[in-house]
Motif scaffolding. Structure first.
Motif, PDB file in Angstrom:
ATOM      1  N   VAL A 157       0.879  -1.166   0.000  1.00 16.94           N
ATOM      2  CA  VAL A 157       0.000   0.000   0.000  1.00 16.94           C
ATOM      3  C   VAL A 157       0.919   1.218   0.000  1.00 16.94           C
ATOM      4  O   VAL A 157       1.582   1.515   1.011  1.00 16.94           O
ATOM      5  CB  VAL A 157      -0.947  -0.030   1.226  1.00 16.94           C
ATOM      6  N   ALA A 158       0.964   1.875  -1.166  1.00 15.81           N
ATOM      7  CA  ALA A 158       1.961   2.932  -1.341  1.00 15.81           C
ATOM      8  C   ALA A 158       1.456   4.294  -0.864  1.00 15.81           C
ATOM      9  O   ALA A 158       2.244   5.160  -0.490  1.00 15.81           O
ATOM     10  CB  ALA A 158       2.369   3.008  -2.809  1.00 15.81           C
ATOM     11  N   ASP A 159       0.128   4.481  -0.863  1.00 20.52           N
ATOM     12  CA  ASP A 159      -0.400   5.795  -0.469  1.00 20.52           C
ATOM     13  C   ASP A 159      -0.962   5.736   0.941  1.00 20.52           C
ATOM     14  O   ASP A 159      -1.041   4.672   1.537  1.00 20.52           O
ATOM     15  CB  ASP A 159      -1.496   6.221  -1.448  1.00 20.52           C
ATOM     16  N   ASP A 160      -1.405   6.887   1.406  1.00 22.35           N
ATOM     17  CA  ASP A 160      -1.989   6.963   2.737  1.00 22.35           C
ATOM     18  C   ASP A 160      -3.372   6.311   2.720  1.00 22.35           C
ATOM     19  O   ASP A 160      -4.310   6.877   2.162  1.00 22.35           O
ATOM     20  CB  ASP A 160      -2.088   8.446   3.138  1.00 22.35           C
ATOM     21  N   PRO A 161      -3.530   5.131   3.350  1.00 28.52           N
ATOM     22  CA  PRO A 161      -4.846   4.479   3.304  1.00 28.52           C
ATOM     23  C   PRO A 161      -5.883   5.240   4.119  1.00 28.52           C
ATOM     24  O   PRO A 161      -7.091   5.052   3.928  1.00 28.52           O
ATOM     25  CB  PRO A 161      -4.586   3.090   3.905  1.00 28.52           C
ATOM     26  N   GLY A 162      -5.412   6.138   4.993  1.00 33.52           N
ATOM     27  CA  GLY A 162      -6.350   6.949   5.781  1.00 33.52           C
ATOM     28  C   GLY A 162      -7.050   7.985   4.929  1.00 33.52           C
ATOM     29  O   GLY A 162      -8.088   8.536   5.323  1.00 33.52           O
ATOM     30  N   ALA A 163      -6.485   8.273   3.751  1.00 31.99           N
ATOM     31  CA  ALA A 163      -7.066   9.320   2.915  1.00 31.99           C
ATOM     32  C   ALA A 163      -8.111   8.775   1.942  1.00 31.99           C
ATOM     33  O   ALA A 163      -8.665   9.535   1.135  1.00 31.99           O
ATOM     34  CB  ALA A 163      -5.942  10.028   2.141  1.00 31.99           C
ATOM     35  N   LEU A 164      -8.398   7.471   1.999  1.00 32.77           N
ATOM     36  CA  LEU A 164      -9.391   6.892   1.072  1.00 32.77           C
ATOM     37  C   LEU A 164     -10.786   7.424   1.379  1.00 32.77           C
ATOM     38  O   LEU A 164     -11.133   7.636   2.538  1.00 32.77           O
ATOM     39  CB  LEU A 164      -9.414   5.357   1.204  1.00 32.77           C
ATOM     40  N   GLU A 187     -14.925   6.845   1.505  1.00 33.84           N
ATOM     41  CA  GLU A 187     -15.718   5.672   1.939  1.00 33.84           C
ATOM     42  C   GLU A 187     -15.810   4.641   0.820  1.00 33.84           C
ATOM     43  O   GLU A 187     -15.641   3.440   1.035  1.00 33.84           O
ATOM     44  CB  GLU A 187     -17.142   6.104   2.326  1.00 33.84           C
ATOM     45  N   GLN A 188     -16.056   5.187  -0.407  1.00 35.45           N
ATOM     46  CA  GLN A 188     -16.230   4.308  -1.572  1.00 35.45           C
ATOM     47  C   GLN A 188     -14.936   3.554  -1.901  1.00 35.45           C
ATOM     48  O   GLN A 188     -14.949   2.340  -2.100  1.00 35.45           O
ATOM     49  CB  GLN A 188     -16.613   5.176  -2.757  1.00 35.45           C
ATOM     50  N   GLN A 189     -13.848   4.322  -1.900  1.00 35.23           N
ATOM     51  CA  GLN A 189     -12.550   3.694  -2.191  1.00 35.23           C
ATOM     52  C   GLN A 189     -12.208   2.655  -1.117  1.00 35.23           C
ATOM     53  O   GLN A 189     -11.696   1.587  -1.397  1.00 35.23           O
ATOM     54  CB  GLN A 189     -11.439   4.751  -2.231  1.00 35.23           C
ATOM     55  N   ARG A 190     -12.565   3.002   0.127  1.00 37.29           N
ATOM     56  CA  ARG A 190     -12.259   2.083   1.230  1.00 37.29           C
ATOM     57  C   ARG A 190     -13.018   0.766   1.054  1.00 37.29           C
ATOM     58  O   ARG A 190     -12.483  -0.319   1.286  1.00 37.29           O
ATOM     59  CB  ARG A 190     -12.612   2.724   2.573  1.00 37.29           C
ATOM     60  N   ALA A 238     -13.894  -0.586  -1.641  1.00 38.85           N
ATOM     61  CA  ALA A 238     -13.329  -1.364  -2.752  1.00 38.85           C
ATOM     62  C   ALA A 238     -11.912  -1.851  -2.440  1.00 38.85           C
ATOM     63  O   ALA A 238     -11.386  -2.723  -3.125  1.00 38.85           O
ATOM     64  CB  ALA A 238     -13.316  -0.504  -4.007  1.00 38.85           C
ATOM     65  N   SER A 239     -11.305  -1.274  -1.404  1.00 43.28           N
ATOM     66  CA  SER A 239      -9.889  -1.597  -1.141  1.00 43.28           C
ATOM     67  C   SER A 239      -9.759  -2.835  -0.247  1.00 43.28           C
ATOM     68  O   SER A 239     -10.578  -3.054   0.647  1.00 43.28           O
ATOM     69  CB  SER A 239      -9.244  -0.384  -0.453  1.00 43.28           C
ATOM     70  N   PRO A 240      -8.714  -3.641  -0.465  1.00 48.23           N
ATOM     71  CA  PRO A 240      -8.523  -4.811   0.407  1.00 48.23           C
ATOM     72  C   PRO A 240      -7.967  -4.426   1.788  1.00 48.23           C
ATOM     73  O   PRO A 240      -7.895  -5.252   2.682  1.00 48.23           O
ATOM     74  CB  PRO A 240      -7.496  -5.652  -0.369  1.00 48.23           C
ATOM     75  N   VAL A 241      -7.585  -3.159   1.953  1.00 52.17           N
ATOM     76  CA  VAL A 241      -6.953  -2.760   3.215  1.00 52.17           C
ATOM     77  C   VAL A 241      -8.003  -2.511   4.288  1.00 52.17           C
ATOM     78  O   VAL A 241      -8.934  -1.738   4.087  1.00 52.17           O
ATOM     79  CB  VAL A 241      -6.125  -1.467   3.018  1.00 52.17           C
ATOM     80  N   THR A 242      -7.838  -3.145   5.420  1.00 52.69           N
ATOM     81  CA  THR A 242      -8.785  -2.934   6.513  1.00 52.69           C
ATOM     82  C   THR A 242      -8.117  -2.140   7.632  1.00 52.69           C
ATOM     83  O   THR A 242      -6.895  -2.163   7.782  1.00 52.69           O
ATOM     84  CB  THR A 242      -9.263  -4.281   7.100  1.00 52.69           C
ATOM     85  N   VAL A 243      -8.960  -1.443   8.401  1.00 52.84           N
ATOM     86  CA  VAL A 243      -8.450  -0.755   9.583  1.00 52.84           C
ATOM     87  C   VAL A 243      -8.501  -1.781  10.710  1.00 52.84           C
ATOM     88  O   VAL A 243      -9.500  -2.485  10.873  1.00 52.84           O
ATOM     89  CB  VAL A 243      -9.333   0.467   9.931  1.00 52.84           C
ATOM     90  N   LEU A 244      -7.424  -1.872  11.468  1.00 54.20           N
ATOM     91  CA  LEU A 244      -7.425  -2.839  12.580  1.00 54.20           C
ATOM     92  C   LEU A 244      -8.475  -2.399  13.601  1.00 54.20           C
ATOM     93  O   LEU A 244      -8.669  -1.201  13.823  1.00 54.20           O
ATOM     94  CB  LEU A 244      -6.036  -2.909  13.208  1.00 54.20           C
ATOM     95  N   PRO A 245      -9.172  -3.353  14.220  1.00 53.36           N
ATOM     96  CA  PRO A 245     -10.286  -2.988  15.095  1.00 53.36           C
ATOM     97  C   PRO A 245      -9.855  -2.152  16.289  1.00 53.36           C
ATOM     98  O   PRO A 245      -8.780  -2.361  16.857  1.00 53.36           O
ATOM     99  CB  PRO A 245     -10.841  -4.335  15.554  1.00 53.36           C
ATOM    100  N   HIS A 246     -10.696  -1.170  16.647  1.00 52.90           N
ATOM    101  CA  HIS A 246     -10.403  -0.395  17.853  1.00 52.90           C
ATOM    102  C   HIS A 246     -11.327  -0.782  18.994  1.00 52.90           C
ATOM    103  O   HIS A 246     -11.243  -0.225  20.092  1.00 52.90           O
ATOM    104  CB  HIS A 246     -10.438   1.108  17.565  1.00 52.90           C
ATOM    105  N   ASP A 247     -12.204  -1.776  18.752  1.00 51.21           N
ATOM    106  CA  ASP A 247     -13.004  -2.330  19.848  1.00 51.21           C
ATOM    107  C   ASP A 247     -12.125  -3.374  20.551  1.00 51.21           C
ATOM    108  O   ASP A 247     -12.013  -4.527  20.128  1.00 51.21           O
ATOM    109  CB  ASP A 247     -14.272  -2.971  19.266  1.00 51.21           C
ATOM    110  N   ILE A 248     -11.482  -2.944  21.632  1.00 50.06           N
ATOM    111  CA  ILE A 248     -10.455  -3.808  22.248  1.00 50.06           C
ATOM    112  C   ILE A 248     -11.085  -5.029  22.932  1.00 50.06           C
ATOM    113  O   ILE A 248     -10.461  -6.087  23.021  1.00 50.06           O
ATOM    114  CB  ILE A 248      -9.547  -2.995  23.198  1.00 50.06           C
ATOM    115  N   GLY A 249     -12.337  -4.891  23.370  1.00 51.58           N
ATOM    116  CA  GLY A 249     -13.013  -6.071  23.931  1.00 51.58           C
ATOM    117  C   GLY A 249     -13.041  -7.197  22.901  1.00 51.58           C
ATOM    118  O   GLY A 249     -12.735  -8.362  23.207  1.00 51.58           O
ATOM    119  N   ALA A 250     -13.365  -6.835  21.654  1.00 54.05           N
ATOM    120  CA  ALA A 250     -13.418  -7.837  20.575  1.00 54.05           C
ATOM    121  C   ALA A 250     -12.009  -8.331  20.240  1.00 54.05           C
ATOM    122  O   ALA A 250     -11.804  -9.520  19.944  1.00 54.05           O
ATOM    123  CB  ALA A 250     -14.079  -7.219  19.342  1.00 54.05           C
TER     124      ALA A 250
END
Ligand code: GLU
Ligand code: MG
Length: 455
Positions: A377-384, A386-389, A391-403
């Motif tokens: 992933v060459a670009d900033d994935p945070g800048a995607l 909603e639509q691009q996100r 379609a993208s295979p990159v996921t944000v790691l969960p911030h629900d720490i209980g899960a």
């Protein structure tokens, strides 16, 4: 490795004792980090150096499950009954000046067996697993912290320039004392700078073997705490010292060599990676969700993991990409230590030994299973958008720490790599945090734990 004979050991203890005593050392502190990321210790008068090393000092089993709020999360296996020994490792012993010496310590059972809940013992075992596979690792830690008042409150608002010279001059005395102390303790600090967050500093340690590197990180944290106290300050190593602000990371860089040759440079893969180097990166990216609870497992960790905070919240890798959980740094004149991999999502509430062990074990697992290297992933994935996100295979790691903790608990991969004992103690202390503090307001939570992971 053969255990030293008893007589050579006692000669060594006598020599060390005499050196320390002559240098004015009165107290020796031995530290260990537990499953909640707390740094615990026993101390002895210098005359008891040999006893601390040979027989160890008594430590109740509950040391493993002391929680960040000071409570104990007892389990069926750990309660009021039973004892362990905390043994000082003389190899890591350092004179810190002012009459104090420090060394890392390991947990042993009364019978003399290694305790499987000992995180330092785990990292040592992972280092051995790498050696058995013909590999050698180097790890370099970065420490970020926020200076606060002794009661944990925010310092008066002075001007703050991110990466500025202002903070270096405002805190000149503290930083000079810290550099003196790290140099005297044999930690070759690489650099210190003002971070993006207000009153936030970072210093980086040079790459060394994994256990020695984690020891140095614990020692460095201790020296930060000591220097801060001398200047009427404290240092917060909380993932989120103040809600809504930037967090503290505890990034770890690692490199791997086989027969002295780097796996991350001089190869035909992306940015010079060798096939094994690519598999190591692939193994880490693939396994992150399984071990995330060991890297960002505290009740405050989730708040730091938002895109845009450079905490590496995205489950991907990329060259010099600060939004990627795994940031690759290629060989070249800009990298005097050579190509390496930075795992950015780790925060300072994690047990530094366990976090290193988990990352290195994933890298080894990647190599032995020839894990595929995912697309960079060459670009900033945070800048995607909603639509691009979507379609993208990159996921944000969960911030629900209980899960995240539930995933760790159920992960056969994590259990195989770091052992049931470490997973179980981590799950029980982190669930305690979830049960009692997940529903609190971010302000209350940040305040309660601001100094929990400090020394
Ligand atoms: N403070 C950021 C974190 O929480 C890291 C900033 C940086 O050094 O890239 O990880
Ligand atoms: Mg930083």
């Amino acid at each position: 490795m053969n255990e030293p004979s008893r007589s050579s050991d006692s000669t060594r203890i006598t020599v060390l004792h005499d050196e320390l005593a002559q240098a004015g050392v009165r107290t020796v502190i031995g530290t260990a980090v537990n499953s909640a990321g707390l740094t615990l210790a026993k101390s002895v008068p210098v005359a008891r150096l040999g006893a601390f090393h040979r027989n160890g000092m008594g430590a109740a089993g509950v040391w493993h499950v002391f929680c960040a709020d000071g409570d104990i999360a007892c389990t069926d296996a750990i309660g009021a009954v039973g004892d362990m020994r905390l043994r000082l490792d003389l190899d890591g012993l350092r004179d810190l000046g002012g009459g104090l010496a420090w060394g890392p310590a390991d947990f042993f059972a009364q019978s003399g067996e290694r305790d499987p809940r000992c995180a330092r013992g785990l990292l040592r075992a992972v280092e051995l697993r790498l050696a058995n596979a013909g590999l050698e690792a180097r790890v370099g830690h970065e420490l970020e912290f926020v200076l606060v008042a002794p009661d944990g409150s925010a310092l008066e608002d002075t001007s703050w320039v991110p990466y500025g010279v202002t903070g270096l001059l405002d805190r000149e005395g503290f930083l000079a004392d810290l550099l003196d102390a790290t140099a005297a303790a044999g930690i070759g600090t690489e650099q210190v700078h003002c971070e993006y967050g207000r009153n936030q500093f970072e210093f980086s340690l040079p790459p060394v073997a994994p256990v020695a590197a984690a020891d140095a990180a614990v020692l460095a944290k201790t020296l930060v705490g000591r220097a801060a106290r001398r200047h009427g300050l404290r240092a917060s190593f909380s993932p989120v010292p103040f809600p809504g602000g930037l967090g503290n990371g505890a990034h770890q860089h690692f490199s791997l060599t086989r027969d002295g040759r780097s796996l991350f440079g001089g190869g035909d893969g992306p940015h010079g990676m060798t096939a094994e180097g690519g598999a190591a990166v692939g193994g880490v990216v693939r396994g992150l969700p399984d071990v995330q609870g060991l890297l960002t497992g505290s009740v405050l960790s989730g708040e730091r993991l938002a895109p845009g905070l450079w905490s590496g919240a995205h489950a991907c890798w990329g060259l010099e990409n600060r939004e990627a959980a795994v940031r690759f740094l290629r060989d070249g004149p800009g990298n005097p230590h050579g190509a390496n991999v930075e795992v950015k999502i780790i925060d300072p509430s994690a047990n530094v030994y366990t976090a290193s062990a988990a990352v290195l074990a994933l890298a080894l697992e990647g190599i032995t299973t020839r894990a595929p290297l995912p697309a960079e992933v060459a670009d900033d994935p945070g800048a995607l958008t909603e639509q691009q996100r979507a379609a993208s295979p990159v996921t944000v790691l969960p911030h629900d720490i209980g899960a995240v903790i539930d995933v760790l608990d159920k992960s056969s991969l994590a259990r195989r790599l770091v052992g049931d004992a470490i997973v179980d103690t981590t799950v029980v202390t982190r669930r305690h945090e979830q049960t009692h503090y997940a529903e609190k307001s971010p302000e209350e939570r940040a305040e309660l734990f601001r100094l929990a992971w400090s020394v």
